[in-house]
Enzyme design. Structure first.
Site, PDB file in Angstrom:
ATOM      1  N   ARG A  28       7.406   2.449  -7.432  1.00 27.72           N
ATOM      2  CA  ARG A  28       6.271   2.026  -6.618  1.00 27.72           C
ATOM      3  C   ARG A  28       5.131   1.663  -7.550  1.00 27.72           C
ATOM      4  O   ARG A  28       5.214   1.876  -8.760  1.00 27.72           O
ATOM      5  CB  ARG A  28       5.872   3.051  -5.547  1.00 27.72           C
ATOM      6  CG  ARG A  28       6.101   4.495  -5.829  1.00 27.72           C
ATOM      7  CD  ARG A  28       5.278   5.109  -6.917  1.00 27.72           C
ATOM      8  NE  ARG A  28       3.852   4.919  -6.782  1.00 27.72           N
ATOM      9  CZ  ARG A  28       2.980   5.069  -7.746  1.00 27.72           C
ATOM     10  NH1 ARG A  28       3.377   5.379  -8.970  1.00 27.72           N
ATOM     11  NH2 ARG A  28       1.703   4.895  -7.550  1.00 27.72           N
ATOM     12  N   ASP A  42      -5.651  -1.893  -4.720  1.00 27.25           N
ATOM     13  CA  ASP A  42      -4.538  -2.623  -4.123  1.00 27.25           C
ATOM     14  C   ASP A  42      -4.920  -4.067  -3.837  1.00 27.25           C
ATOM     15  O   ASP A  42      -4.094  -4.963  -3.872  1.00 27.25           O
ATOM     16  CB  ASP A  42      -4.048  -1.916  -2.872  1.00 27.25           C
ATOM     17  CG  ASP A  42      -3.327  -0.642  -3.259  1.00 27.25           C
ATOM     18  OD1 ASP A  42      -4.023   0.356  -3.523  1.00 27.25           O
ATOM     19  OD2 ASP A  42      -2.095  -0.669  -3.360  1.00 27.25           O
ATOM     20  N   ARG A  49       9.435  -5.303  -0.058  1.00 27.92           N
ATOM     21  CA  ARG A  49       8.144  -4.756   0.382  1.00 27.92           C
ATOM     22  C   ARG A  49       7.198  -5.932   0.562  1.00 27.92           C
ATOM     23  O   ARG A  49       6.639  -6.433  -0.411  1.00 27.92           O
ATOM     24  CB  ARG A  49       7.583  -3.732  -0.620  1.00 27.92           C
ATOM     25  CG  ARG A  49       8.340  -2.400  -0.543  1.00 27.92           C
ATOM     26  CD  ARG A  49       7.620  -1.302  -1.269  1.00 27.92           C
ATOM     27  NE  ARG A  49       6.457  -0.824  -0.541  1.00 27.92           N
ATOM     28  CZ  ARG A  49       5.542  -0.019  -1.088  1.00 27.92           C
ATOM     29  NH1 ARG A  49       5.640   0.344  -2.339  1.00 27.92           N
ATOM     30  NH2 ARG A  49       4.514   0.399  -0.376  1.00 27.92           N
ATOM     31  N   ALA A 103       2.177  -1.656  -7.511  1.00 27.18           N
ATOM     32  CA  ALA A 103       2.330  -3.109  -7.431  1.00 27.18           C
ATOM     33  C   ALA A 103       2.856  -3.746  -8.722  1.00 27.18           C
ATOM     34  O   ALA A 103       3.838  -4.502  -8.670  1.00 27.18           O
ATOM     35  CB  ALA A 103       1.011  -3.744  -6.985  1.00 27.18           C
ATOM     36  N   GLN A 134       0.642  11.522  -4.638  1.00 25.94           N
ATOM     37  CA  GLN A 134       0.919  10.810  -5.894  1.00 25.94           C
ATOM     38  C   GLN A 134       0.173  11.423  -7.073  1.00 25.94           C
ATOM     39  O   GLN A 134       0.624  11.340  -8.211  1.00 25.94           O
ATOM     40  CB  GLN A 134       0.527   9.321  -5.772  1.00 25.94           C
ATOM     41  CG  GLN A 134       1.373   8.508  -4.824  1.00 25.94           C
ATOM     42  CD  GLN A 134       0.753   8.419  -3.441  1.00 25.94           C
ATOM     43  OE1 GLN A 134       0.021   9.308  -3.012  1.00 25.94           O
ATOM     44  NE2 GLN A 134       1.057   7.358  -2.728  1.00 25.94           N
TER      45      GLN A 134
END
Lengths: 345, 345
Positions: free
Chosen positions: B46, B237, B89, B48, B196
């Site tokens: 995971r 993000d 995704r 990006a 996380q």
């Protein structure tokens, strides 16, 4: 609530085991003061008012245990047990307060036969417990006025029936607002690390059929900014004379967000939670708890063993962020130092 | 890191299995593009930048698989595999970007023998991976300037080597500050609901022997107020053209506390994360994820089944709370709209 937080029967105190909720509804039975101390320190029972009443019953159990000793020895041993009980958790003032009440009863009746002292202590503990429920209901009656019709109310940790002998402080106000048909909706912070919101508040809200949504603690900031929260209601573990409030870790951050976005932020606490001997929050001892509370969930490790952890159980909200303190004697508003002092008699 | 996020060896991609960290350090080996797609959709990998490079290697594996087919069929099948990979995704822009790069290489070299196309694709994937590390190191080089000697740095979520091909964004700056002997200490938010911070950031910090402390998210507010945090570094993000930043839920609250207490708050993100087509944060769609992320931890339920949950994955930090955006091309400072626009070419 369908389940009682505590009940004294047949020489022992039955406590709903809050460590196991909501998965299991079981009771922890304490038959001596050591069990009671363990129940408090290990958080079988938690919440400032609840541990106060629990401590009072613990004092009675100690007296019962030592009742066959000579009077002097009896008095000495019971007082030592009181000190043991009072040290089970440092931040909540209610524990010390309740045990001081019990010690006062012992001093008052020290000349009387042990049998009579026992009776006085049992009645004293029962009275502290019964009064707690009454006080909560009074707070709820005052507090419901600050909850607008159809409001979205945000709360943190568990301040409900489980945190008290019954009804609750902040959650008592919520309960009352629901009962009186205000059509409220509740956002409940899950409240890491011990998840009292997810485990206990959610449990109570579901039981009472109050419309509610559970959120991770860090979601609250955005809800407050976006005016999806009309009022924040929290409890307190200790309120200083100036209104600074020690409460569950995370409370301070909420109060700052409320201050920035002009959302009313109320502390709901009985006057017994106000510690007039403490001038400001800077003088309140903040309990630091085991790293395991952060590192383990349900007995499973969630982080590497080698990482250090800082795990304060409480934080301090400055009086300037508190819109009002809702007590059984009315709502103290700014300036809090002055308005709280009126309840000091 | 001692453990690589990904490494391509002997015709297969080895991915550290982030679902199992930190309890188990195991590798997921993907030997065809279907495995790669599963690894992305199931969050073996995971972050990006990390899933972008993973997708590029997936394209190469598809080409390898179909390399004995006639050229036309080969080209058709590889492109179909690309579409499959890109849909693993849908929200992560880096995945689409990386696969588009690979498709471009196929088009460019379509006339050449399959053997040569394979070589070009392998080199292309390796280059995307290597470039990601280079960009991270550039960001770290710029970012380290904002970290004072001996600073306490607070970070949220995981933005480290595990979220990228290597080094990291915000955690890359932290890594650089540590390596250059600044003697820093890190506070890592655990980052509910997916933890996380506790699982991945703590793992990386322990591996790198960086002095660090794990905290529940709600502890950060008090640390910021008490000046126990000198600078906050987070990832992103998506950054809107005006500097509003969508990042992991909890980021906004941190930014507000920093604004109130004058603590520098930096976003660390490559310029590819700036979405110039989006004017402000109001236009960024916030993904809402499964209630199970809040209700269950390690497969065990922590809250009553009947409770509703609101689980947004991200929040939006307004540009006014962002001291600067640290990119590979330098640090954009207020006014962010203007300074970010200089990187748009």
């Amino acid at each position: 609530m369908k389940h009682e937080t505590m009940e004294f029967t047949d020489g022992g105190l039955n406590l709903i085991d809050q460590r196991k909720l909501p998965g299991e509804v079981t009771y922890f039975r304490a038959t001596d003061y050591r069990d009671v101390r363990l129940a408090i320190s290990d958080m079988v029972v938690r919440g400032a008012p609840a541990i106060g009443a629990t401590g009072a019953y613990g004092t009675y159990l100690a007296a019962l245990e030592y009742s066959s000793r000579p009077k002097d020895e009896f008095l000495q041993l019971v007082k030592e047990a009181c000190d043991q009980l009072a040290s089970a958790r440092p931040t909540a003032v209610n524990l010390t307060w309740a045990i001081d009440q019990m010690k006062g009863l012992i001093d008052e009746h020290a000349d009387q036969p042990i049998e009579e002292i026992l009776e006085v202590l049992f009645d004293g503990a029962e009275e502290i417990a019964a009064e707690d429920v009454e006080i909560n209901k009074e707070m709820a009656r005052h507090g419901v006025e600050v909850v607008p019709r159809g409001a979205n109310v945000l709360t943190h940790c568990n301040t409900g029936a489980l945190a008290t002998v019954g009804y609750g402080t902040a959650l008592g106000v919520i309960r009352e607002a629901h009962k009186t048909g205000k059509g409220i909706h509740v956002y409940a912070d899950e409240t890491r690390p011990r998840l009292q919101g997810a485990r206990l508040t959610a449990f109570e809200l579901v039981e009472e059929e109050i419309s509610a949504t559970l959120i991770a603690d860090s979601v609250a900031a955005t809800l407050i900014r976006d005016k999806k929260v009309d009022v924040v209601l929290v409890g307190a573990d200790r309120v200083a004379a100036n209104g600074d409030t020690a409460n569950k870790i995370g409370t301070y951050g909420l109060s700052e967000l409320c201050a920035v976005h002009d959302v009313p932020f109320y502390v709901v606490a009985p006057t017994s939670t106000v510690d007039y001997s403490v001038e400001s929050g800077a003088d309140i001892e903040i309990e630091e708890r085991s790293p395991e509370e952060v590192l383990m969930i349900n007995g499973k490790r969630i982080a590497p063993e080698e990482i250090d952890v800082y795990n304060p159980a409480f934080d301090v909200t400055p009086a300037k962020n508190v819109t009002g303190v809702i007590t059984e004697r009315g709502i103290a508003r700014s300036p809090l130092k002055e308005s709280l002092s009126r309840f000091n008699d």
